[in-house]
Design a protein around this motif. Sequence first.
Motif, short mmCIF file in Angstrom:
data_model
loop_
_atom_site.label_atom_id
_atom_site.label_comp_id
_atom_site.label_asym_id
_atom_site.label_seq_id
_atom_site.Cartn_x
_atom_site.Cartn_y
_atom_site.Cartn_z
N HIS A 271 0.85 -1.32 -0.14
CA HIS A 271 0.03 -0.10 0.12
C HIS A 271 0.83 1.18 0.02
N ARG A 272 1.93 1.30 0.73
CA ARG A 272 2.75 2.45 1.05
C ARG A 272 3.41 2.57 -0.58
N ARG B 92 0.93 4.03 -3.11
CA ARG B 92 0.52 5.35 -2.73
C ARG B 92 1.85 6.25 -3.24
N TYR B 93 3.06 6.10 -3.02
CA TYR B 93 4.10 6.56 -3.47
C TYR B 93 4.19 6.83 -4.96
N ALA C 22 1.14 9.02 -6.23
CA ALA C 22 1.50 10.56 -5.66
C ALA C 22 2.57 11.10 -6.49
N TYR D 81 2.82 -1.18 -8.84
CA TYR D 81 1.65 -0.66 -9.35
C TYR D 81 1.27 -1.53 -10.52
#
Length: 206
Positions: A33-34, A37-38, A41, A183
Amino acid sequence: MDVTIKTLDGADNGTVTLNEAIFGLEPREDILHRMVRYQLAKRQQGTHSTLGRSDVARTGAKMYRQKGTGRARHSTAKAPQFRGGGIAHGPTPRSHAIDLPKKVRALALKHALSAKAKSGTIIVVDDLKSADGKTQGMVKSFIDLGIENALVIGGKELDQNFARASRNIAKIDVLPVQGINVYDILRRQTLVLSKSAVEALEERFK
């Protein structure tokens, strides 16, 4: 972990042993998840912009005299409460990128590969090449391999005919091994690795 090597025709062509340190970890959702999100973003353009009260092209004169009108006190028509005035606290161009340590990013890629291996959705292909570069033939090859939704990872350099034949197929992404990322691995149902891609990944995490 032993995986059968396939040809593009769907036939077996030996086996390969996947490194347990890369493909055999217990996947951690928090790390994945981190990393997602990285990535999301970081890809945001951050070019959104609005005009503040100092940017709009209107007069800066006081609207009317301070006292005696019975109306509220106002200064310039550039104020946010007026039609055509500036936007209060609007977005300005900025970077949306967040920090994530390099070691965590590397670990996230291992966990993404391990997640695919654990779910049995990794296919290793001996070579990713197309003789004629025709999409129709590549569609048949993917059907033979049982692939409908996949990320295909080749070696350091992709075969141009293979890349050309695959780029118009829906739900199929093709990347060189340098472009492999968490991703894209997670957003596709199947991960297809060439034999050279497996070797490059093991060399990368040695």
